[in-house]
Design a protein around this motif. Structure first.
Motif, PDB file in Angstrom:
ATOM      1  N   MET A   1      60.069  56.718 -23.902  1.00  0.00           N
ATOM      2  CA  MET A   1      59.805  56.526 -22.498  1.00  0.00           C
ATOM      3  C   MET A   1      58.955  55.270 -22.344  1.00  0.00           C
ATOM      4  SD  MET A   1      58.462  59.302 -19.904  1.00  0.00           S
ATOM      5  CE  MET A   1      56.907  59.153 -19.157  1.00  0.00           C
ATOM      6  N   ALA A   2      59.346  54.418 -21.419  1.00  0.00           N
ATOM      7  CA  ALA A   2      58.631  53.168 -21.186  1.00  0.00           C
ATOM      8  C   ALA A   2      57.348  53.434 -20.396  1.00  0.00           C
ATOM      9  CB  ALA A   2      59.506  52.189 -20.424  1.00  0.00           C
ATOM     10  N   VAL A   3      56.318  52.693 -20.725  1.00  0.00           N
ATOM     11  CA  VAL A   3      55.055  52.775 -20.001  1.00  0.00           C
ATOM     12  C   VAL A   3      54.851  51.435 -19.309  1.00  0.00           C
ATOM     13  CG1 VAL A   3      52.573  53.071 -20.213  1.00  0.00           C
ATOM     14  CG2 VAL A   3      54.097  54.392 -21.669  1.00  0.00           C
ATOM     15  N   LEU A   4      54.620  51.470 -18.012  1.00  0.00           N
ATOM     16  CA  LEU A   4      54.462  50.241 -17.242  1.00  0.00           C
ATOM     17  C   LEU A   4      52.995  50.008 -16.899  1.00  0.00           C
ATOM     18  CD1 LEU A   4      57.402  50.697 -14.707  1.00  0.00           C
ATOM     19  CD2 LEU A   4      57.403  49.361 -16.813  1.00  0.00           C
ATOM     20  N   CYS A   5      52.616  48.748 -16.835  1.00  0.00           N
ATOM     21  CA  CYS A   5      51.276  48.432 -16.343  1.00  0.00           C
ATOM     22  C   CYS A   5      51.234  48.716 -14.847  1.00  0.00           C
ATOM     23  CB  CYS A   5      50.934  46.972 -16.626  1.00  0.00           C
ATOM     24  SG  CYS A   5      51.902  45.785 -15.665  1.00  0.00           S
TER      25      CYS A   5
ATOM     26  N   CYS B   1      53.396  46.330 -12.685  1.00  0.00           N
ATOM     27  CA  CYS B   1      54.838  46.556 -12.853  1.00  0.00           C
ATOM     28  C   CYS B   1      55.259  47.870 -12.210  1.00  0.00           C
ATOM     29  CB  CYS B   1      55.206  46.556 -14.334  1.00  0.00           C
ATOM     30  SG  CYS B   1      55.012  44.942 -15.113  1.00  0.00           S
ATOM     31  N   TRP B   2      54.438  48.914 -12.355  1.00  0.00           N
ATOM     32  CA  TRP B   2      54.750  50.199 -11.726  1.00  0.00           C
ATOM     33  C   TRP B   2      54.804  50.051 -10.210  1.00  0.00           C
ATOM     34  CZ3 TRP B   2      56.953  54.580 -11.481  1.00  0.00           C
ATOM     35  CH2 TRP B   2      56.614  55.485 -10.492  1.00  0.00           C
TER      36      TRP B   2
END
Length: 121
Positions: free
Chosen positions: A1-5, A8-9
């Motif tokens: 699963m990608a984690v966004l800053c 970016c979120w």
């Protein structure tokens, strides 16, 4: 699963909100001492009662106060409410099409006469 800053979120969530029409301002947090009944807010355009719900991506959507069969609601306006411990969250109906008689909650924009008038050429 990608984690966004955070930036970016917010950009991704704002793009999704713009695509889905989730542009309502959040409801103010109620005063915990106030036990008065909270009436549904009226639409700013037509005055009809609407409900404002958080989406599953931390934005807010204005929904109608009634459920309708999926056959009567255009696909881009179909939402469902998911009830949890912290209240209800609006989730856009996507992917698997609901059966024609399944209840969905329409985005108020579909029912708003003011929105309809502004969409006419």
């Amino acid at each position: 699963m990608a984690v966004l800053c955070d930036d970016c979120w917010n950009r991704a969530a704002n793009d999704l909100a713009a695509d889905e029409g989730a542009t309502a301002a959040p409801r103010p947090d109620p005063d915990p001492e106030d036990t008065a009944w909270i009436e549904p807010a009226p639409c700013r355009e037509c005055g009809a009662e609407v409900r404002v719900f958080p989406t599953n991506y931390d934005r807010w959507i204005v929904l109608a106060t009634v459920e309708l069969p999926a056959k009567d609601v255009l696909p881009r306006f179909r939402w469902r409410l998911v009830h949890g411990q912290d209240g209800s969250v609006a989730v856009r109906v996507r992917g698997i099409e609901p059966a024609l008689g399944d209840p969905v909650v329409p985005d108020h924009r579909m029912l708003c006469p003011a929105e309809e008038a502004s969409a006419r050429p």
